[in-house]
Design a protein around this motif. Sequence first.
Motif, PDB file in Angstrom:
ATOM      1  N   CYS A  79     133.505  -1.161 -54.306  1.00 43.35           N
ATOM      2  CA  CYS A  79     132.966  -0.439 -55.453  1.00 43.35           C
ATOM      3  C   CYS A  79     131.682  -1.088 -55.930  1.00 43.35           C
ATOM      4  O   CYS A  79     131.572  -2.314 -55.986  1.00 43.35           O
ATOM      5  CB  CYS A  79     133.982  -0.410 -56.595  1.00 43.35           C
ATOM      6  SG  CYS A  79     135.410   0.646 -56.275  1.00 43.35           S
ATOM      7  N   SER A  80     130.741  -0.245 -56.289  1.00 43.64           N
ATOM      8  CA  SER A  80     129.482  -0.736 -56.836  1.00 43.64           C
ATOM      9  C   SER A  80     129.702  -1.253 -58.246  1.00 43.64           C
ATOM     10  O   SER A  80     130.771  -1.110 -58.830  1.00 43.64           O
ATOM     11  CB  SER A  80     128.460   0.403 -56.871  1.00 43.64           C
ATOM     12  OG  SER A  80     128.763   1.301 -57.937  1.00 43.64           O
ATOM     13  N   GLN A  81     128.632  -1.847 -58.800  1.00 38.70           N
ATOM     14  CA  GLN A  81     128.694  -2.173 -60.206  1.00 38.70           C
ATOM     15  C   GLN A  81     128.775  -0.852 -60.986  1.00 38.70           C
ATOM     16  O   GLN A  81     128.281   0.185 -60.543  1.00 38.70           O
ATOM     17  CB  GLN A  81     127.467  -2.961 -60.631  1.00 38.70           C
ATOM     18  CG  GLN A  81     126.196  -2.151 -60.758  1.00 38.70           C
ATOM     19  CD  GLN A  81     125.208  -2.892 -61.628  1.00 38.70           C
ATOM     20  OE1 GLN A  81     124.905  -4.040 -61.381  1.00 38.70           O
ATOM     21  NE2 GLN A  81     124.709  -2.224 -62.649  1.00 38.70           N
ATOM     22  N   LEU A 194     126.673  -2.073 -49.655  1.00 40.82           N
ATOM     23  CA  LEU A 194     127.037  -2.287 -51.052  1.00 40.82           C
ATOM     24  C   LEU A 194     126.009  -3.166 -51.760  1.00 40.82           C
ATOM     25  O   LEU A 194     125.612  -2.879 -52.901  1.00 40.82           O
ATOM     26  CB  LEU A 194     128.422  -2.928 -51.137  1.00 40.82           C
ATOM     27  CG  LEU A 194     128.906  -3.299 -52.539  1.00 40.82           C
ATOM     28  CD1 LEU A 194     129.128  -2.052 -53.376  1.00 40.82           C
ATOM     29  CD2 LEU A 194     130.183  -4.131 -52.469  1.00 40.82           C
ATOM     30  N   LEU A 197     122.843  -1.194 -52.422  1.00 38.26           N
ATOM     31  CA  LEU A 197     123.087  -0.175 -53.424  1.00 38.26           C
ATOM     32  C   LEU A 197     123.158  -0.793 -54.823  1.00 38.26           C
ATOM     33  O   LEU A 197     122.584  -0.259 -55.780  1.00 38.26           O
ATOM     34  CB  LEU A 197     124.395   0.557 -53.083  1.00 38.26           C
ATOM     35  CG  LEU A 197     124.758   1.802 -53.890  1.00 38.26           C
ATOM     36  CD1 LEU A 197     125.509   2.788 -53.008  1.00 38.26           C
ATOM     37  CD2 LEU A 197     125.611   1.433 -55.085  1.00 38.26           C
ATOM     38  N   ASN A 198     123.837  -1.937 -54.947  1.00 35.73           N
ATOM     39  CA  ASN A 198     123.937  -2.594 -56.251  1.00 35.73           C
ATOM     40  C   ASN A 198     122.574  -3.029 -56.777  1.00 35.73           C
ATOM     41  O   ASN A 198     122.265  -2.891 -57.963  1.00 35.73           O
ATOM     42  CB  ASN A 198     124.865  -3.810 -56.161  1.00 35.73           C
ATOM     43  CG  ASN A 198     126.324  -3.453 -56.368  1.00 35.73           C
ATOM     44  OD1 ASN A 198     126.638  -2.470 -57.013  1.00 35.73           O
ATOM     45  ND2 ASN A 198     127.214  -4.255 -55.815  1.00 35.73           N
ATOM     46  N   ARG A 245     133.363  -6.992 -61.273  1.00 36.75           N
ATOM     47  CA  ARG A 245     132.587  -6.498 -60.147  1.00 36.75           C
ATOM     48  C   ARG A 245     133.447  -6.497 -58.887  1.00 36.75           C
ATOM     49  O   ARG A 245     134.302  -7.368 -58.721  1.00 36.75           O
ATOM     50  CB  ARG A 245     131.359  -7.390 -59.898  1.00 36.75           C
ATOM     51  CG  ARG A 245     130.384  -7.424 -61.062  1.00 36.75           C
ATOM     52  CD  ARG A 245     129.735  -6.055 -61.304  1.00 36.75           C
ATOM     53  NE  ARG A 245     128.587  -6.161 -62.164  1.00 36.75           N
ATOM     54  CZ  ARG A 245     128.608  -5.897 -63.451  1.00 36.75           C
ATOM     55  NH1 ARG A 245     129.722  -5.555 -64.033  1.00 36.75           N
ATOM     56  NH2 ARG A 245     127.514  -6.001 -64.177  1.00 36.75           N
TER      57      ARG A 245
END
Length: 636
Positions: A79-81, A194, A197-198, A245
């Motif tokens: 999962c992203s932030q 990930l 992306l973050n 996070r």
Amino acid sequence: MIKVGYNADSPPFVFKQEGELAGFDIDLIEMVAETANFELKYVENKIWGNIFKELSAAQYDVVISAATGIEERCQTNLCSQPYFNAGLALLTTDDGDIGSLADLDEASRVGVQQNTTGETWARENIQAKVVAFNQPQQAIEALIQGEVDAVIHDQPILTQLLEAEKDSNLCQVDGLLSDEPYVVVVRHGQTELLARLNQALIEVMASPTYEQLQIRWLGAAKRCAGATLAQNPGSPTPPPDNTPRPEDPPTPEGPPQPVEVDCDVPALATATSGAAYQIQAGDWLSNIAEREYGNPLDYRAIMDTNNRQCGVETGFTCIDNPDVVDVGWTIYLPTTAEVEAYWNQQLVALPPLDLNATGPIRMSGSSTVFPLSERIAACFVQAGFTGEISNDSIGTLAGFEQLCLGEIDLANASEALPPEYHQLCQTNNRQPVGFQIGTDAITIVVSRQNDFIEAETVTLDELKQILSTAVTWSQVRPEWPNRSINRYYPTAVSGTFDVLVQRLFNDEAERLLQAANLLDQNEDDDVLAGQIEDDPYGVGFFGFAYYQNNQDLLRALAVDGITPRQETVDQGTYPLLRPLYIYVSAPTLQQQPQVDAFVNFYLRSVKDYIADVGYFLPDEQAFEQAIQSYNQAAER
């Protein structure tokens, strides 16, 4: 090219506007892609409950669709932030009796969208009847029509949906039921994606454009006068920096505790063993075995010893087919020693069991096989194994991926290893080997409140109509009521759904997905069982274990007079069967003594526990093949 999975039923975050994809999430991911120099390809999933299973199956790289960063979701994937702090809200009517949670009692009905945090929260926190819908719009329409008393869903989505109902008497109770951060969900193993992306999210959220994005898409809903949840009001702002996070998951509090199960095998004891027995009405070999020896699987020992006895002694009837016994036949019931000798002969090819082997054992995969492996792992520990065993329920395909990447030692599976995963394993020098350790019988069920299917049997053609084309029960049989057939099915990506479609509908899934009155598709079979129990006109299907656990409230339908039981499973006469497996890589089996010992224990003890868990032992040929495959893989 980054493939983005989405569901368009979540305005203002993701929806279709004049046929074009639009919303807060879409604008955001476009901004992120531009910042990180990504190229995007969108892939729609029309059923929200399927989207994360298809992510695990590599149908997309990421999902952005108003997805909450719940722990279970972020452990299975990455999962992203968080990029938005949402929460659940309560929607009701300004002329109704619901002004707070306290007004929702057992007589109330609350609408939710299936497979969402709203459904989970409602089932865990209120006493009202929870009614799940495929789309939040359907729940709101049910509220307008008076079919439910309230709706629980994500507050910003409710706000947007209420824009289309300005002239209605709908209103939102002030406050939020929860605080829920929205995240981009990234497929397991894509750690580099990930990280990029973050970094891009951080830059986008720090820019003035992000504030403009919120202003454009987020509004305010009509509030119920004087009603409040007495909880923190929500605000469309990102969560504070201390939000957990995905790259820093919560530290578990100590090692996992062993599962407390009963591993004692009932002692063989019977007053009539070693003697003649006359078949009575209602008898079949497996229920005789369960009554006399405590395990329906011991019917195999009955048949084996009876047929040897009838060859040397007159008066006993030889049995050619265990599924065909007639009233009045005289058969031989073996002694307890003869039953034990039969099973010892079956397991003689297994090497001695080494309980002194040490080291961790990592296992994951099918949710169907999970409870059986959990039971056997606990009993392995009770037998004397001192190492740590982990077992995660993440789905068959996700388990295969972890096995092939060397992240686990064993994979639970409700289907055979597909060619693409076999190639992935070979590429990583994993050399996968599978052992069939069980068989599941998909069971068609109705409520015990159903008082019109008296014989509890339907023809195969009638079953197909019940599950797909018929709208009312009377369309199947004129003497049945002219009431809607209410359907409750597993999700379209589940192995259960897939097997039924293969067996009955030639892989044409749309015949089920487009059926009238499909009230729920749910990944949780316990939820489906509860819905069918309460609905005298409902029908559904799931693995035999879930029927067995609910048979006091559900009835299983026989198909052409054939019910799921050990004989019909072994003979293959019940039409809805699927094999269950565990997979291991040959090098792991050869190099890790604790894994070798566990597989050995699994094969020698599965017969003692599988019926209690709710599945069936493979037929003798398949079980013998599993033992042979184990010895070959271990190079014995």
